[in-house]
Each structure stands twice: as C-alpha cells, then as structure tokens.
Write a protein that holds these residues in place. Structure first.
Motif, PDB file in Angstrom:
ATOM      1  N   GLU A   3       0.838  -1.199   0.000  1.00 55.09           N
ATOM      2  CA  GLU A   3       0.000   0.000   0.000  1.00 55.09           C
ATOM      3  C   GLU A   3       0.871   1.247   0.000  1.00 55.09           C
ATOM      4  O   GLU A   3       1.958   1.265   0.574  1.00 55.09           O
ATOM      5  CB  GLU A   3      -0.908   0.020   1.232  1.00 55.09           C
ATOM      6  CG  GLU A   3      -2.005  -1.021   1.196  1.00 55.09           C
ATOM      7  CD  GLU A   3      -2.969  -0.847   2.355  1.00 55.09           C
ATOM      8  OE1 GLU A   3      -3.543   0.248   2.489  1.00 55.09           O
ATOM      9  OE2 GLU A   3      -3.130  -1.804   3.121  1.00 55.09           O
ATOM     10  N   LYS A   5       0.259   4.997   1.113  1.00 57.89           N
ATOM     11  CA  LYS A   5      -0.677   5.919   1.724  1.00 57.89           C
ATOM     12  C   LYS A   5       0.079   6.985   2.510  1.00 57.89           C
ATOM     13  O   LYS A   5       1.205   6.759   2.972  1.00 57.89           O
ATOM     14  CB  LYS A   5      -1.646   5.169   2.645  1.00 57.89           C
ATOM     15  CG  LYS A   5      -0.975   4.351   3.741  1.00 57.89           C
ATOM     16  CD  LYS A   5      -2.000   3.547   4.509  1.00 57.89           C
ATOM     17  CE  LYS A   5      -1.315   2.690   5.589  1.00 57.89           C
ATOM     18  NZ  LYS A   5      -2.294   1.886   6.336  1.00 57.89           N
ATOM     19  N   VAL A   6      -0.558   8.130   2.675  1.00 53.70           N
ATOM     20  CA  VAL A   6       0.048   9.243   3.396  1.00 53.70           C
ATOM     21  C   VAL A   6       0.219   8.858   4.864  1.00 53.70           C
ATOM     22  O   VAL A   6      -0.699   8.341   5.498  1.00 53.70           O
ATOM     23  CB  VAL A   6      -0.819  10.509   3.262  1.00 53.70           C
ATOM     24  CG1 VAL A   6      -0.316  11.617   4.180  1.00 53.70           C
ATOM     25  CG2 VAL A   6      -0.820  10.990   1.815  1.00 53.70           C
ATOM     26  N   GLU A   7       1.436   9.108   5.374  1.00 56.59           N
ATOM     27  CA  GLU A   7       1.761   8.721   6.754  1.00 56.59           C
ATOM     28  C   GLU A   7       2.047   9.915   7.655  1.00 56.59           C
ATOM     29  O   GLU A   7       2.214   9.746   8.864  1.00 56.59           O
ATOM     30  CB  GLU A   7       2.989   7.804   6.735  1.00 56.59           C
ATOM     31  CG  GLU A   7       2.772   6.525   5.963  1.00 56.59           C
ATOM     32  CD  GLU A   7       4.070   5.799   5.637  1.00 56.59           C
ATOM     33  OE1 GLU A   7       4.060   4.561   5.627  1.00 56.59           O
ATOM     34  OE2 GLU A   7       5.083   6.481   5.383  1.00 56.59           O
ATOM     35  N   ALA A   8       2.148  11.111   7.073  1.00 59.72           N
ATOM     36  CA  ALA A   8       2.453  12.292   7.867  1.00 59.72           C
ATOM     37  C   ALA A   8       1.828  13.519   7.237  1.00 59.72           C
ATOM     38  O   ALA A   8       1.683  13.597   6.015  1.00 59.72           O
ATOM     39  CB  ALA A   8       3.962  12.480   7.982  1.00 59.72           C
ATOM     40  N   ALA A  44       7.973  11.432  -0.239  1.00 57.32           N
ATOM     41  CA  ALA A  44       8.189  11.059   1.154  1.00 57.32           C
ATOM     42  C   ALA A  44       9.401  11.812   1.690  1.00 57.32           C
ATOM     43  O   ALA A  44      10.315  12.169   0.936  1.00 57.32           O
ATOM     44  CB  ALA A  44       8.399   9.555   1.286  1.00 57.32           C
ATOM     45  N   ASP A  47      11.492   9.059   5.609  1.00 58.86           N
ATOM     46  CA  ASP A  47      10.878   7.727   5.557  1.00 58.86           C
ATOM     47  C   ASP A  47       9.393   7.746   5.896  1.00 58.86           C
ATOM     48  O   ASP A  47       8.833   6.739   6.348  1.00 58.86           O
ATOM     49  CB  ASP A  47      11.615   6.757   6.483  1.00 58.86           C
ATOM     50  CG  ASP A  47      11.417   5.308   6.067  1.00 58.86           C
ATOM     51  OD1 ASP A  47      11.137   5.068   4.875  1.00 58.86           O
ATOM     52  OD2 ASP A  47      11.525   4.421   6.925  1.00 58.86           O
ATOM     53  N   ARG A  48       8.734   8.881   5.664  1.00 55.79           N
ATOM     54  CA  ARG A  48       7.283   8.968   5.879  1.00 55.79           C
ATOM     55  C   ARG A  48       6.647   9.592   4.641  1.00 55.79           C
ATOM     56  O   ARG A  48       7.043  10.674   4.198  1.00 55.79           O
ATOM     57  CB  ARG A  48       6.970   9.809   7.116  1.00 55.79           C
ATOM     58  CG  ARG A  48       7.567   9.240   8.398  1.00 55.79           C
ATOM     59  CD  ARG A  48       7.373  10.204   9.555  1.00 55.79           C
ATOM     60  NE  ARG A  48       5.994  10.214  10.035  1.00 55.79           N
ATOM     61  CZ  ARG A  48       5.526  11.119  10.901  1.00 55.79           C
ATOM     62  NH1 ARG A  48       6.304  12.088  11.362  1.00 55.79           N
ATOM     63  NH2 ARG A  48       4.263  11.060  11.296  1.00 55.79           N
ATOM     64  N   ARG A 287      12.673   3.446  -0.491  1.00 52.34           N
ATOM     65  CA  ARG A 287      12.872   3.469   0.964  1.00 52.34           C
ATOM     66  C   ARG A 287      14.119   2.691   1.344  1.00 52.34           C
ATOM     67  O   ARG A 287      14.907   3.130   2.197  1.00 52.34           O
ATOM     68  CB  ARG A 287      11.666   2.870   1.682  1.00 52.34           C
ATOM     69  CG  ARG A 287      10.423   3.743   1.703  1.00 52.34           C
ATOM     70  CD  ARG A 287       9.348   3.085   2.565  1.00 52.34           C
ATOM     71  NE  ARG A 287       9.758   3.000   3.962  1.00 52.34           N
ATOM     72  CZ  ARG A 287       9.260   2.117   4.835  1.00 52.34           C
ATOM     73  NH1 ARG A 287       8.356   1.214   4.441  1.00 52.34           N
ATOM     74  NH2 ARG A 287       9.672   2.123   6.088  1.00 52.34           N
TER      75      ARG A 287
END
Length: 408
Positions: A3, A5-8, A44, A47-48, A287
C-alpha cells in the motif's frame, strides 16, 4: 499488494501543504490539455509518505482511471534494481568490480572497437583493455542502444533487430553473445554511453548466481522488499496502464505494438528495462535506498556499499556533459555524474536543478522517474506511460515542485 498511503502531515516533515499542492496543480494540466493520459506522484521525507495523488486515466480507451493498483512499465527504472543485485553478489565475494566480463561471459573476450567506416563495412581495432564489471555498472563499457541513431554502431544494432528490444524469441544469453560480436562504440572506460550494459549485468547475475534473472530478483530483491506486484511481463490487463506516444499536433496515440509486450511472459529477461511495477512497490525500493540498504528488517546492501554506489564514478569527477556522448538518456547531462547504476548530481548549480548535490536517480522510457535526495531525506516518484521520456521536462519540474515546498 503493498500500500502507498500518506503517513504524515506535510508540516510534520517540513513541507508547506499549500506549496506541496502545486505538484498536483501543475501536472493536472498535462492531463487536462491532453499531453498525458494520467499519472501517479508520491513524495516522502524522513521515511514517511507525505503526498500521494493520482490524476487522469490509466487507459483512455477503456475509461479506466489511475489508481493505487495501476501497473506501470518502468522500463529503465529496472536498471537500479539489477545494479543492486550485482552489488549484492559483489558483497558476497562472488565477483569483483574489476573482474573482466569475459571471466563469466566468454563471448566478451577479444572485443573489437569501432574506428571508422560505415555500419556495413566498419574499420575496427582491438580493445585496449578488457571490459570489466565496473564498466557495465557505469555505462562506460562501449556498448550502445539501437535507438540512439547517433553512431554507425547503433545502426549495426538495429540491423540485427536491436532497437527498443530484441528479435522475437531471442533469450538473454543469445542477445549478450550477439552484442559481444558487434564492435564497441569506444574503448572500455573511455567515455559514457547509455547502453544495453545493464542487460549484460542481468546475464552476469544469472551466471554468477546460477539462477535465472527473474528468479534471482524475486528471491533476493523483490521478495525481501515485499514488492509483490513487480515482475517481468504477464501483467494483469485490467491493471496495466496503456502505453502512449504523442500525436503530431497534439493528443495521444496508443502504442499497443510495444505496450502489449508487458502482457506476455518474456523470452528475453531484460535487466535493463523489463520490469512492470506499481508506485507502492517502487516506493519500497526507494525506501531501502534512503535507509542505506535495509527495509523492515531485510538488508540487501551494507550502507557503505550503497554510499559507494551512489557517488560519482566518472574519472576526475566529471559530469555526463564532459564525459558522455550527447545522446538520449534518462538524465540531464550538465552537473550530473554517474555511479553504479544511478545518475548522481555533482553540481546542482551547473545543472540548473533545484535539488541537492548527491541526489541520485533514474527514469524510464515511458516518462516514469524517481529520485532520492539523501541530504533532505526525500524520495519522489512520478509514473505515467508516455514515450519517449524526453517529450516533456517532467523530471526537473518534479524536483522543483518538491524542493520549493520545503520550508524547514
């Protein structure tokens, strides 16, 4: 399926959200005025994931929109993955960067180098030194691509059926043996010339590891990174984006002649351009790079190996403008050097690029692109399916739009 998806929130990692929104506003115009069918972009930092967006259609004729599960032909974005595989074998002591290629692929012994004459009747000289693994990784081996249309040796490739692929039914081993019998464009190590070198590296992986390239990548690279949607051909037609070329005067023409190759199991496993992937999968590869060779407990490379691979390896720290031939490539030439499978920014000022010195990157024939900025801890990717990638300045625009949104 991985997936993406936005993490931050943008502000959490130093982005201005209004400035970051300029990415979508800008590239939406490419779709709205008919230059692109559709695209995915992802950014990103630290790492987010901070930004993911889709716009337009993966398949115009079917009316199918771009989505999280869209499959993209990444073409030459396969090259960094194959280069990582070679570096993994190097770390295991199974090959050295200075090893002659002929040590593993005997057809590359006694190479000849073009000196003069036509493609039909060339004058050649012996290679002054062996072609080495390092030459393949840095595109200084003297090999070429038939699609360059810039040199008599390019014409020799085309006359043998090598332009944007290989003759029907030919496998990787046979292709490499054929290339070895064609004169080199230049002496090994003398210049930079974008080429089939990474396909030869793919064959090297097979010989050294004892596994077919698809099996090695699946077991040693893609599997450990959980890149479950990445592979050679046999793509799901309901998920694969259509391939387009620009029409003269505007609009898009669908190119199923080349595009449909991704739907079939290939005979030729192209380490230089054969993979199909998703944005989510390739983000996992990025990543791993940003994290120094490791992701979620799976370490592919040591951090010092990756740092070594992503520095400029051109002699005298030259850039591609001074050491390379003025041909099509997936990079700007000014202020950009080349490492072991990646372009490397050596002077952002010379390249007129709003990015950091030390940024490394590559792209694909259908206008896909990624870059890693280790100074700002940024990864950014853009996926679409328009060939050739030189049609529009998407890559420098992506860098500018990402960098201008940084405010910390």
């Amino acid at each position: 399926m991985a997936e993406l998806k936005v993490e931050a929130e943008p502000a959490e990692v130093g982005f201005d959200p209004q400035r970051l929104a300029r990415i979508d506003e800008h590239f939406a115009r490419y779709v709205d005025d008919g230059r692109l069918a559709g695209w995915t972009v992802a950014v990103a930092r630290r790492d987010r994931v901070v930004h993911v967006s889709h716009h337009g259609l993966a398949d115009v004729e079917a009316g199918r929109p771009v989505g999280d599960d869209t499959l993209w032909r990444i073409y030459s974005m396969t090259k960094p993955i194959t280069s990582v595989a070679v570096l993994m074998l190097h770390e295991r002591g199974l090959l050295a960067l200075t090893d002659p290629v002929a040590q593993y692929l005997p057809a590359f012994a006694d190479l000849r180098v073009y000196r003069s004459g036509s493609a039909a009747n060339p004058g050649t000289a012996p290679a002054a030194e062996p072609m080495r693994v390092w030459h393949l990784l840095t595109h200084t081996a003297g090999l070429t691509y038939g699609f360059h249309h810039a040199h008599p040796v390019d014409e020799m490739y085309r006359s043998r059926g090598f332009e944007f692929g290989v003759p029907a039914g030919m496998d990787l081993a046979t292709a490499c043996d054929t290339w070895a019998r064609i004169p080199l464009v230049h002496q090994p190590g003398a210049e930079w010339n974008y080429s089939v070198a990474t396909d030869v590296l793919g064959r090297l992986v097979e010989v050294v590891s004892g596994k077919a390239l698809d099996a090695f990548l699946a077991e040693e690279v893609l599997g450990p990174l959980d890149m479950t949607d990445t592979g050679f051909g046999a793509a799901d037609p309901e998920r694969l984006a259509a391939l387009y070329v620009p029409k003269p005067g505007g609009g898009l023409h669908r190119n199923d002649r080349m595009g449909d190759a991704a739907l079939r199991e290939p005979t030729f496993l192209s380490g230089g351009g054969g993979l199909v992937s998703t944005a989510a999968d390739y983000h996992r590869f990025c990543r791993m790079l940003l994290r120094g060779g490791e992701l979620d407990g799976a370490r592919l490379l040591g951090p010092r190996t990756l740092a070594y691979a992503t520095r400029n390896h051109l002699p005298g720290d030259q850039d591609l403008a001074s050491f390379g031939r003025p041909i099509f490539a997936e990079s700007n030439f000014d202020g950009v050097g080349f490492g072991l499978g990646f372009s490397v920014v050596v002077d952002a000022t010379a390249g007129k690029a709003l990015t950091s010195d030390g940024e490394y990157a590559w792209g694909g024939l259908a206008s896909t692109a990624f870059y890693v900025d280790p100074v700002e801890e940024i990864t950014a990717m853009f996926f679409t399916q328009l060939m050739p990638s030189s049609t529009y300045p998407i890559r420098p625009q992506l860098r500018t739009l990402v960098t201008q949104a940084l405010v910390d």
